[in-house]
Structures are given as structure tokens and as C-alpha cells.
Design a protein around this motif. Sequence first.
Motif: not given
Length: 668
Positions: A26-27, A35-37, A41-44, A567-568
Amino acid sequence: MSLVGRYAHWLHTRWPAGTVERLPEMQDDGSTAVAGVRIVGDLTGVPLLKFSADSGARAVAAIRAEPDFTARSGDTDVVDVAIVGGGVAGIAAAIEAKGAGLSFVVFEASETFSTVANFPKGKPIYTYPTGMTPAGKLQFRSEVHPKEQLLADLHTQRREAGVETVAARIERIERRGPVLLLHHGDGRTVTRARRAIVAIGRSGNHRRLGVPGEDSGKVFNRLHDPKDFAGQDVLVVGGGDSALEIAIAVAAAGGHVTISYRKPDFARPKPENVEMIERLRLDASAPGSVTLALATQVVRIEPKAVILRDGKGTESAIANDVVFTMIGREAPLDFFRRSGIPIRGEWTPARAAALAAFFLFCVFLYNWKSGGALTQAFERRGLFPFRVPEALARARASAARPATALGTLAILMREPSFYYSLAYCLCVVLFGIRRIRRRPTPYVRRQTAVLAAVQVIPLFLLPYFLLPWLGHNGVFDSGFGRSFADHLFPAASGGHGREYWRAFGFVLAWPLFVWNVFSSRPMWWWLAIAFVQTFVLIPLAIRRWGKGVYCGWICSCGALAETMGDDHRQKMPHGPAWNRVNMLGQGILAAAFFLLLTRIASWSAPDSRIGRGAQKLYDGLLSGWHAGIVPLNYYHLVDIFLAGMWASGSISGSRGACGAASRVRSRL
Ligand SMILES: Cc1cc2nc3c(=O)[nH]c(=O)nc-3n(C[C@H](O)[C@H](O)[C@H](O)COP(=O)(O)OP(=O)(O)OC[C@H]3O[C@@H](n4cnc5c(N)ncnc54)[C@H](O)[C@@H]3O)c2cc1C
């Protein structure tokens, strides 16, 4: 510790030794490849209540700010925002959506705030960081809450905001045209939404020990009421907060707890939990007890005992009534795989094919730019860029006069390596600007600007343009100018008439750039410069500013990693095995020193048997040795393959290999 041991320790072979948890790609703002999702929460990444609430509220604000998002609350067929997961992050998002007048729905597979509801009875919950106020309306009113009070408070806030959840497990999300389809676990129901927020936490599968007896009915990974275990022999397996909190709760309720952890000490849990364990361990008046079995592993679970093995391989049995395995949970990755959201660091056939194609492109590029078979083929056929000077001279007469800026440039423009270096500099500058925009901190700004300036000025403009242009204008024809140039840039046939490429050595130190030191005869000025750089300036700078000073602020490979690779970073492999691969650099350093010794021996006594032997060894190791068509020498393996193609082809955010040397290898 021995000298070698201390050196290896300093090189960080022992840490960081953990492996990185797999999470969906994710960004920074939680947006994903679909797109749009968005993920919240915890998964970030930061598994704390306040961060979860914050990310949920921010996601809705970000959706509202999207230029192509328009809420259509009258449309009953498609909701504005579908939220998957009714935990802290999902409810924070829902409260924000409600406040903004969006149509929304929250799907919850088990119960609202289920993760908090399943904390052990009476567990004190710390709302870190204490100074942080999460975005949005869902707030935490004090620093430590008993679980029951926190849960009640969260429900009060939810109800006051008018947010209810819908009982349903969502299996996957699919984009179809302008809408997202949320497929329910019943296999029939599909919800249509303009945007989706995934707030499913880490409540995926609990990790298993993989030992006999694990499936017997006495093994759990969740504690409801610690009082149930008063007077019982309890084994808690794990060394994180969850494990320690269960141990504390059970011991405080009168259970006799043994904690088995595979490491010799607790490094991960909160200091409060470690202190509490220590207190319970030493407190003879406590209702229960805590015994530590550090550096042990569970071998087998039996009906009335558990067998543990220590670091020396000795097995021992301890009395046991119940086991809690608290060794972590796998993120629910299948949800993301089913929804077409890639997982960080996970290989798919498409990714492998893309890497192979890119690597082949690097091989082509290197061969073309560095005097290989492709360079010769292009030259023979008059392909790009070998006719550029003539074309330029036809267009502008001044291009035929080397003393003019265009004339100097025209000579350069016949060389593939010029375009390669130009592209390299452009990548560093353009991706550097992008990096500064993404993270505009004073440090990132300064570091990126310095890196880009070093690549563009001393490593590009100076050797490619400035020095040749001065040379064509007679600056190096007589006097000091001539002596300076004769020592540093000897005459060469063709091109600009001198080896100006050696100016890379002003910045790239030996053995990153070896060609000013490994010359056929000693070049004393360069030897002095290289010695001062490698053995005086860089060690002093490292002592003053730390190990990253050269790689992170000067080196060309560091420049590519910090800008294009920024970015990687998450793709960089971690763990003890990869830490050991880092030691490859020490092998290469040893080879460079060995080459240096053979070089000095062959310079010192060129006509002696030793000198001739050293010369033979040097020639073979530097570029001569091959096994069939496979090159087994420094030049091909280190300079071209590792430092060039591999470093450029695996822009991993790591500075594991150095690409700079290869930029100049064609000059050999
Ligand atoms: C034992 C333990 C102790 C902790 N102690 C603290 C602490 O003291 N302080 C602190 O700040 N943090 C603590 N945390 C972390 C905190 O609980 C989390 O950061 C927080 O709960 C994360 O919120 P979330 O909304 O991202 O996920 P969760 O709270 O896990 O919510 C996710 C929800 O999604 C639901 N769900 C999952 N899959 C689906 C699906 N496919 N469809 C529909 N619904 C689904 C789940 O049932 C769940 O209710 C602790 C965590 C644990 C496990």
C-alpha cells in the motif's frame, strides 16, 4: 572479543535479525493497487489503538478529497463507502463517514471491537503514544484503561455517533468498472460500493508451534478469564506483549505460569510488562507464580506435562494443565490475494518475468555502453550514437570545432557511456525530487540535494564536459596546467585526447573505483589521492558522522538506492541469512586488497620471477580467468555483474552493491 569478532559485530552481522512481517502492498496513505480500496488500522504497520483510529478517520477524509469522488447519498444500490471490519479503525472510519453525510456500511465478521473484547478480563490497556490525539471523533480518554471500561467507552462513542455494524464476513473485493463489489462469505450476497476501506486488523490465523500434542484440547491462543486457571500449571509460549500479558493475568489470579521463549531475553514487549513479570517472579507472597524458561523450545505437549528443550539440546518435562501459544498471528493475507492486492515481497510469475526482462535489459545496456560486442556491432553499422557528431556538424558548424562547447559535446555524443551517465543523473535528480516531495523533512531535503549535486557536478559535468572543454581550449597545454593533467589525465588516442574519465577518482574512492590504482604503471598523484581518501578522509568522516556518511551522501549506488529505490525499501530481504550475505562485501574487499598486493609486487620488480608471477596472478584475477564462457574474475563478477547490472537491476532500496564503479569500467 577478538579483533575479527569486534569487526563483524561492528558490521552488524548480528542484527537486525528478525524477519519482516508480510503485509499487503500500500502507499503511505493506505491506497492499494486496486483503485478505490484503502487499508487502515493494524495492517498499515503500527499495531496500536490510537494509530488504528487515526488511520480510519484519515482514510475517509482522503476519500472525500479525491477529485473523482462524489457522494451520492440518494443512490441506494451503491454505498459511498463500504468498511470491512468493525474494530477500532473501521468504527473510526464509520464515525467520520457519518459526520460527513456519506452513505456507508460496516461489515463485521465476529463482534464489534472483537479484538478488544477478546483481551483478557481486566487487562490494563495502554493508549500509546500518550501525547497523540488521533484524527477524527473516536478518542481514548485516559492513558490506561481496564479492558472492560475501554470497551464500554468505545461502544458509547459508537452509539452516540449512530454507527451500527452488519454481521457478515467479506471474502474479497473486486473492481468492476466504476464500482467495487464486496463478495460476502455466504457466496451469494454482493455489496456495491464506490470506495472500500479494509479494516480487518491482524486477526488472521494464529501461528502454530508445529509440535505433537498441539491439537489436544488444552492448547489455547486466547484468554478469557484468568481466574479459570487459579492453582493450575500453565505454560505460556512466546515473548511478546500478548504472551506476557496472559502470564501476568494468570499469575495474578493464582495460576503457576512458566514462560517458554526461544530467545535468551525479552526485547520486544513494553517495559511495563517486563517489569511486572520480574515483580511476580520474585514476589513469594503473590497468589500465583512466574518461572522463566528462556532460550527454550517446546518439543512435545503431553496430557499432564510439556517437554522443553534448552539451547544445549537438553530436554526436560514440566508439569502442565494448560498451554497458551502466543507466538504471533499471520496477517490475513488471503483476503488481499483474493482481491488482487499484492503482498510485499511475494513473488508472482508476473513479477519474476518482469525482473528477468529488466535484468536482460541491463545486460543489453551494459554491453552496449561498455565496449562489448554490442558496442562494436552498433559502431560497425553506424547505429546510435556513432553518427551523432556528424549529424550535429551538418546542423551547426561550431560542432566540428572541439574548443566550442558544442564541439566538446559533439565528441562526447559519440560515446554510449555518455548517454548512460546522463540517464543515471536524470534518474537521481528526478526521483530525488519525487522523494523530497514525498518526505519533505529537512534531512531528506539536504541529503537528496547533496547526493544529486555530487552525481551531477563532480561525477558527470567535470569528467564529461568541463575538463575536456578546458583541455580543448589549451588549459592543459603548458605550465602547471600541463603538469597537473599529465599526472592525473594522461594522453589517450581518440576522444578528447586525454583520460579525463580518471576524474571519477576525485569522488569515488578505492576500491569502489579501482582503475586509478590498478594502472599499468604507478600513477603517484592518484595513489596519494586514493590513499588519503580511503585510509584518512573516509575513516575520519565515519568516525564523525557514522557509517552511512559515504554511502548515503556521496556514493553513486547510494544515490540510486536513496532516490529511485526509495519507494522500494520494503522489498529488501531481511533476516539472519541475508545479514550473512552482507559479508560478501568483505570477501570482495579481501580480493581488492589481494589484487593491490599483486599490483605492487609487479610494479616493484617487473623483471623478477616474483614480479612476473604477481603480474600473471593480477591479470588473471582482474579480468583474465574464465571457466568456459563463464568469467571468474573481479572485473566481470564484481565490477560488471554485482556493482553494475545487479545493483541497477535490483533497485531494492539497499546499498548492498555499488554501481558506481561500473559507470566507468568502459574506460579501462
Ligand atoms: C493481546 C493484545 C494486546 C494489545 N494491547 C494493546 C494496548 O495495550 N494498547 C494499544 O494501543 N494496542 C494494543 N493492542 C493492539 C490493538 O488491539 C490494535 O492495534 C487494534 O485493535 C487494531 O484495530 P483494527 O481496527 O485495525 O483491527 P481489529 O481491532 O483487529 O479489528 C478488525 C476487525 O475486523 C473483523 N474482520 C476480520 N476479517 C474480516 C472480514 N473478512 N470481514 C468482516 N470483518 C472482518 C474482525 O472480526 C475484527 O473485529 C493489543 C493487541 C492484542 C492482540
